[in-house]
Scaffold this active site. Structure first.
Site, PDB file in Angstrom:
ATOM      1  CG  HIS A 167      -1.854  -1.066   1.388  1.00  0.00           C
ATOM      2  ND1 HIS A 167      -1.777  -2.021   2.370  1.00  0.00           N
ATOM      3  CD2 HIS A 167      -2.954  -1.371   0.658  1.00  0.00           C
ATOM      4  CE1 HIS A 167      -2.785  -2.858   2.252  1.00  0.00           C
ATOM      5  NE2 HIS A 167      -3.516  -2.497   1.220  1.00  0.00           N
ATOM      6  CD  GLU A 206       1.285  -4.305 -12.687  1.00  0.00           C
ATOM      7  OE1 GLU A 206       2.160  -5.172 -12.460  1.00  0.00           O
ATOM      8  OE2 GLU A 206       1.337  -3.500 -13.638  1.00  0.00           O
ATOM      9  CB  SER A 236      -1.720 -10.168   1.014  1.00  0.00           C
ATOM     10  OG  SER A 236      -3.035 -10.329   1.491  1.00  0.00           O
ATOM     11  NE  ARG A 284      -8.528 -12.132   2.724  1.00  0.00           N
ATOM     12  CZ  ARG A 284      -9.016 -11.220   1.880  1.00  0.00           C
ATOM     13  NH1 ARG A 284      -8.200 -10.601   1.047  1.00  0.00           N
ATOM     14  NH2 ARG A 284     -10.301 -10.929   1.881  1.00  0.00           N
TER      15      ARG A 284
END
Ligand code: PAF
Length: 279
Positions: free
Chosen positions: A38, A149, A186, A188
């Site tokens: 991010h 992406e 990620s 997660r």
């Protein structure tokens, strides 16, 4: 200093003032639990815009699985500290009622490109993404929006959305950021157990190996079958998909006669990982 804004009305005033001074506004839509992936988007936004908004909203409409929504990591104080360090101007963190007030009745639904891959395994997911992105573009009035992406299909969906609905924002895709061992970053990943975290980088390694074999001339289906076996051997659980698709339109691809990407989604315990690479 990063200003935290929670209402669309306050954000609109701020952005209107920036625009009156001729500034170009960039937005990075996120669901928080920010990581270097991010932050690389925030940096790209910083370089290509005069003012940067990062939105943090865990969008209930794009979760087809209530347990996944519940377990989605949230840490706004940490997110804010990271955004301050990146010189982000505004953290826009609306509540669910601000985004979906009583009586909200609109769904933005895109056909075709949303149907395979994530769309097949997460029914309704892209309706949620397209609806919330339409709202975030309207609320932020940004001229540029930055997407990773890593979510390749999402990037294509958002590009389709702004073309089809004439939304005046330019979508900029930015490369996937990986850990040193190759695992795609990620939010997660923090939910992986130590044992699963040790296995997770094998996904990228196996995908790269399969891509290399396809480039050397092995038929794609044989390379993908070997890769599926290697992933099972490494300890991954169910593979939702491991496929070759055309870069444009995400049509199934059997060879390299046009630019293709390899896309994967699979499970490690109760964590679902996705990744994709150029072939
Ligand atoms: O990629 C995400 O984090 C989300 O799908 C997005 C684009 C912020 C929409 O909720």
């Amino acid at each position: 200093m990063t200003q935290v804004i929670r209402t669309a009305a306050e954000l609109r005033e701020k952005v209107a003032a920036w625009k009156r001074s001729g500034m170009l506004v960039g937005v990075v839509p996120t669901m928080g639990a920010l990581h270097d992936g991010h932050l690389s988007l925030a940096r790209a936004a910083r370089e290509q815009s005069d003012r940067v908004i990062v939105t943090v909203f865990v969008n209930p409409m794009q979760f087809n699985n209530p347990a996944d929504l519940e377990k989605y990591p949230r840490d706004e104080a940490h997110d804010l500290a990271l955004l301050e360090a990146e010189g982000v101007d505004v953290l826009f963190a609306p509540g669910v009622d601000e985004v979906y007030p009583d009586g909200f009745a609109t769904t933005v639904s895109i056909t075709g490109i949303t149907e395979p891959l994530e769309g097949a395994f997460r029914p309704g997911h892209f309706d949620g993404v397209a609806t919330v992105c339409s709202k975030l573009f309207g609320m932020t009035q940004a001229g540029r929006a930055f997407f990773g992406e890593k979510d390749w299909q999402q990037l294509q969906v958002v590009q389709r959305l702004v073309r089809d609905l004439n939304i005046p924002v330019r979508i900029i895709g930015c490369p996937t950021i990986r850990e040193a061992d190759g695992l795609a970053m990620s939010s997660r990943n923090v939910r992986l157990s130590d044992a699963h975290r040790a296995i997770a980088p094998r996904l990228h390694e196996v995908m790269q190996g399969a891509a290399a074999r396809i480039r050397e001339g092995l038929p794609a289906e044989a390379a993908l079958n070997d890769a599926r076996a290697a992933l099972a051997e490494a300890g991954f659980g169910a593979i939702d998909y491991l496929e070759l698709r055309t870069v444009e339109g995400l049509r199934p691809a059997a060879d390299l006669s046009e630019p293709v990407r390899m896309l994967a989604a699979l499970w490690l315990g109760d964590v679902r990982l996705i990744d994709n690479i150029a072939v």
